[in-house]
Design a protein around this motif. Sequence first.
Motif, PDB file in Angstrom:
ATOM      1  N   SER A 132      84.455   7.661 -54.199  1.00  0.00           N
ATOM      2  CA  SER A 132      85.609   7.552 -55.103  1.00  0.00           C
ATOM      3  C   SER A 132      86.885   8.092 -54.472  1.00  0.00           C
ATOM      4  O   SER A 132      87.911   8.213 -55.141  1.00  0.00           O
ATOM      5  N   GLY A 133      86.800   8.415 -53.196  1.00  0.00           N
ATOM      6  CA  GLY A 133      87.976   8.925 -52.496  1.00  0.00           C
ATOM      7  C   GLY A 133      87.959  10.434 -52.342  1.00  0.00           C
ATOM      8  O   GLY A 133      87.054  11.134 -52.807  1.00  0.00           O
ATOM      9  N   TRP A 134      88.971  10.941 -51.657  1.00  0.00           N
ATOM     10  CA  TRP A 134      89.103  12.378 -51.458  1.00  0.00           C
ATOM     11  C   TRP A 134      89.328  13.080 -52.795  1.00  0.00           C
ATOM     12  O   TRP A 134      89.969  12.535 -53.690  1.00  0.00           O
ATOM     13  N   ARG A 135      88.821  14.290 -52.910  1.00  0.00           N
ATOM     14  CA  ARG A 135      88.902  15.021 -54.165  1.00  0.00           C
ATOM     15  C   ARG A 135      90.262  15.704 -54.350  1.00  0.00           C
ATOM     16  O   ARG A 135      90.969  15.976 -53.375  1.00  0.00           O
ATOM     17  N   PRO A 136      90.625  16.027 -55.594  1.00  0.00           N
ATOM     18  CA  PRO A 136      91.857  16.781 -55.845  1.00  0.00           C
ATOM     19  C   PRO A 136      91.783  18.173 -55.214  1.00  0.00           C
ATOM     20  O   PRO A 136      90.718  18.781 -55.148  1.00  0.00           O
ATOM     21  N   TRP A 137      92.915  18.665 -54.782  1.00  0.00           N
ATOM     22  CA  TRP A 137      92.955  19.996 -54.188  1.00  0.00           C
ATOM     23  C   TRP A 137      92.756  21.068 -55.264  1.00  0.00           C
ATOM     24  O   TRP A 137      93.388  21.023 -56.331  1.00  0.00           O
ATOM     25  N   PRO A 138      91.902  22.054 -55.017  1.00  0.00           N
ATOM     26  CA  PRO A 138      91.748  23.163 -55.980  1.00  0.00           C
ATOM     27  C   PRO A 138      92.963  24.086 -55.924  1.00  0.00           C
ATOM     28  O   PRO A 138      93.561  24.300 -54.862  1.00  0.00           O
ATOM     29  N   LEU A 139      93.312  24.635 -57.088  1.00  0.00           N
ATOM     30  CA  LEU A 139      94.439  25.554 -57.157  1.00  0.00           C
ATOM     31  C   LEU A 139      94.097  26.899 -56.534  1.00  0.00           C
ATOM     32  O   LEU A 139      92.933  27.301 -56.485  1.00  0.00           O
ATOM     33  N   ARG A 140      95.096  27.560 -56.095  1.00  0.00           N
ATOM     34  CA  ARG A 140      94.944  28.912 -55.565  1.00  0.00           C
ATOM     35  C   ARG A 140      94.723  29.874 -56.723  1.00  0.00           C
ATOM     36  O   ARG A 140      95.321  29.721 -57.794  1.00  0.00           O
ATOM     37  N   VAL A 160     102.862  21.300 -38.816  1.00  0.00           N
ATOM     38  CA  VAL A 160     102.118  22.180 -39.716  1.00  0.00           C
ATOM     39  C   VAL A 160     100.961  21.403 -40.337  1.00  0.00           C
ATOM     40  O   VAL A 160     101.152  20.307 -40.869  1.00  0.00           O
ATOM     41  N   ARG A 161      99.771  21.986 -40.279  1.00  0.00           N
ATOM     42  CA  ARG A 161      98.605  21.417 -40.966  1.00  0.00           C
ATOM     43  C   ARG A 161      98.304  22.245 -42.207  1.00  0.00           C
ATOM     44  O   ARG A 161      98.223  23.475 -42.138  1.00  0.00           O
ATOM     45  N   VAL A 162      98.141  21.562 -43.335  1.00  0.00           N
ATOM     46  CA  VAL A 162      97.757  22.213 -44.590  1.00  0.00           C
ATOM     47  C   VAL A 162      96.392  21.648 -44.969  1.00  0.00           C
ATOM     48  O   VAL A 162      96.267  20.470 -45.302  1.00  0.00           O
ATOM     49  N   ARG A 163      95.370  22.503 -44.899  1.00  0.00           N
ATOM     50  CA  ARG A 163      94.002  22.037 -45.081  1.00  0.00           C
ATOM     51  C   ARG A 163      93.336  22.765 -46.244  1.00  0.00           C
ATOM     52  O   ARG A 163      93.195  23.991 -46.222  1.00  0.00           O
ATOM     53  N   PRO A 164      92.926  22.038 -47.278  1.00  0.00           N
ATOM     54  CA  PRO A 164      92.180  22.676 -48.367  1.00  0.00           C
ATOM     55  C   PRO A 164      90.880  23.277 -47.856  1.00  0.00           C
ATOM     56  O   PRO A 164      90.254  22.747 -46.932  1.00  0.00           O
ATOM     57  N   ARG A 165      90.465  24.366 -48.458  1.00  0.00           N
ATOM     58  CA  ARG A 165      89.208  24.996 -48.051  1.00  0.00           C
ATOM     59  C   ARG A 165      87.996  24.167 -48.486  1.00  0.00           C
ATOM     60  O   ARG A 165      86.915  24.337 -47.937  1.00  0.00           O
ATOM     61  N   ASP A 166      88.191  23.314 -49.461  1.00  0.00           N
ATOM     62  CA  ASP A 166      87.131  22.381 -49.852  1.00  0.00           C
ATOM     63  C   ASP A 166      87.141  21.208 -48.881  1.00  0.00           C
ATOM     64  O   ASP A 166      88.118  20.452 -48.817  1.00  0.00           O
ATOM     65  N   PRO A 167      86.084  21.013 -48.083  1.00  0.00           N
ATOM     66  CA  PRO A 167      86.081  19.947 -47.074  1.00  0.00           C
ATOM     67  C   PRO A 167      86.080  18.538 -47.662  1.00  0.00           C
ATOM     68  O   PRO A 167      86.264  17.570 -46.919  1.00  0.00           O
ATOM     69  N   LYS A 168      85.892  18.410 -48.958  1.00  0.00           N
ATOM     70  CA  LYS A 168      85.928  17.089 -49.581  1.00  0.00           C
ATOM     71  C   LYS A 168      87.337  16.714 -50.052  1.00  0.00           C
ATOM     72  O   LYS A 168      87.530  15.692 -50.708  1.00  0.00           O
TER      73      LYS A 168
END
Length: 218
Positions: free
Chosen positions: A205-213, A90-98
């Motif tokens: 500064s690294g990958w960004r935090p995942w945005p909430l749904r 399973v791949r879980v990919r945030p919609r924010d590409p950063k």
Amino acid sequence: MSPYTRPSIAPQVFVDADGQVIDYGHRWSDSPPTEAYSVTVHPERYAPLHAVAAALIDHLRLTYDVEVDEGAHVVADLLVAPSWDVPRAVRVRPRDPKCAALTFVFTAFPGVIVHAGLLHDFPYPLCGCDACDTTWQREADELEEHVFAVVSGNYSESVERRDGEPAAWYQVRFANGSSGGSSSISTVAPERLEAAAVTLPDLPSGWRPWPLRHAAEA
């Protein structure tokens, strides 16, 4: 949105050839015996990792603004194909590409391999042999901690040259400190390095935090 809760796992009891209960995690007071290396008498003791990974996937899907893609094709996200059969991936990919994506590959060992971001795979357990003497609880602790470090934006990757040789580096910032490591460039396909060369410089500064749904989507 509910916080993540590890699923309840029934107690496991495993015995040795003499019928004695094996106290995994406390087997060796000194160095393990030679015959314990490269041997896993009860690999099924790691089966709860599948339940933990499934619970993590469900939590991420319900909590964050992500796309979920399941199927054998997402195993290709791993840098190196697993040597075990894969009953689920399973791949879980945030919609924010950063934000760094996470791919969970369930292996028949049983164990879980997590591909994080672009350049790194993290197996649980790392080895699993009797000499290592890890427990599923310890592996689950590390799996959860790593997943939520990525989700909270405490994960970074880079391609650097050290000692004259290029390597893919990562850093995970845990609550109790940082953890870093590297992987050989020889395990990374050229197209992945090209993608990393485009993406990672924009993330100093690294990958960004995942945005909430959004609540309306829950």
